[in-house]
Scaffold this active site. Sequence first.
Site, short mmCIF file in Angstrom:
data_model
loop_
_atom_site.label_atom_id
_atom_site.label_comp_id
_atom_site.label_asym_id
_atom_site.label_seq_id
_atom_site.Cartn_x
_atom_site.Cartn_y
_atom_site.Cartn_z
CG ASN A 9 -1.61 1.38 1.47
OD1 ASN A 9 -1.75 1.90 0.52
ND2 ASN A 9 -2.36 1.47 2.77
CE LYS A 11 -0.07 3.14 4.72
NZ LYS A 11 0.31 3.30 6.14
CG HIS A 96 -5.60 1.75 5.77
ND1 HIS A 96 -5.11 2.71 6.39
CD2 HIS A 96 -4.55 0.92 5.52
CE1 HIS A 96 -3.71 2.49 6.80
NE2 HIS A 96 -3.54 1.15 6.06
CD GLU A 98 -2.59 5.53 6.90
OE1 GLU A 98 -1.50 5.30 7.32
OE2 GLU A 98 -2.56 5.56 5.58
CD GLU A 165 -3.23 -2.48 7.87
OE1 GLU A 165 -2.32 -2.62 7.22
OE2 GLU A 165 -4.00 -1.20 7.57
N GLY A 171 2.68 2.21 11.14
CA GLY A 171 3.76 3.40 10.66
C GLY A 171 4.39 3.58 11.92
CB SER A 204 5.43 -1.62 12.08
OG SER A 204 4.80 -0.51 12.35
#
Length: 241
Positions: A9, A11, A96, A98, A165, A171, A204
Site C-alpha cells: 500500500n 498510500k 483502512h 487512515e 491491522e 507506521g 510495521s
Amino acid sequence: MRKILIAGNWKMFKTRAEAKEFLQTFLPELEETPEDRGVILCPTFTALGTMSKNLHGSRVRLGAQNVHWELSGAYTGEISGPMLAEFGVSYVIIGHSERRQYFGETDETVNLRLKAAQKYGLTPILCVGETKAQRDAGETEAIISAQLTQDLVGVDQSNLVIAYEPIWAIGTGDTCDAQEANRVIGVIRSQLTNPDVSIQYGGSVKPDNIDEIMAQPEIDGALVGGASLESASFARIVNYQ
C-alpha cells in the site's frame, strides 16, 4: 483454498515516474518467487495508468486504495469501480484505519464500498483493527467483532480478503507480536462463514520480521505500508523464507 497474498500500500507516495522506476528494479526480483504467492501493488490513483501499462504480462496484480459505492455522481474526490476496472485493477483496499481516522469512514460506508467493489468485479481487502487504548482496555476482540458484523452485511465472502491491522502498529515501528497477530486472525476467521478467506497481517511489516509473521499458521499474507516503497525491501518481504 486460502491464498498467500502480499500487498504493498503506497498510500500518498510516488509520482508516475517514481512508480515506473520502482518496477524496473522490483520486477526482476520476482523471478524466483514461488508461484503460489500473490503479489499486489496499490499505488496512488494518478499512477494507476502507468502501473497498469508496466505490469502488463507480469505476475503482479494491480490494486487501488479506495472505491466509491456509486457508479457515478457528484462525489468530488472519489473514484468508481468501473473507473478502476478500466485500468485493470483487481483488488481495492477498503476501510483502512487512515480512511476511518482522517476521512470520516464508518462501518456503514465501508460496507457500501465492499459491496460496490464486488459488484464491479474487484476483490476488496477489508481492513479491521483496534487502537492502543482499545487494546489496553481488553477490547480487541469486541472491537473487531463489531467491525466485522457491520462491515460484512450482504458481502460475498467468496470474493474477499481481510487485513488485520492493529492501528497502534501502523507506521509506528511497533509490530504486533507474531503469535498474538496469529491469535487475533484466528478469532477473525472463526467469525466468517467462509474459512478460506485469506487474512493478512498489516502494521510495521518489515524485511526483518516477515519470516516470523509468515510462519504463523493463521496468517495468509501481509499488507505492507512503508516497507513496500523501496523495491529491495518489498522484494525481500515477497520472497520471505
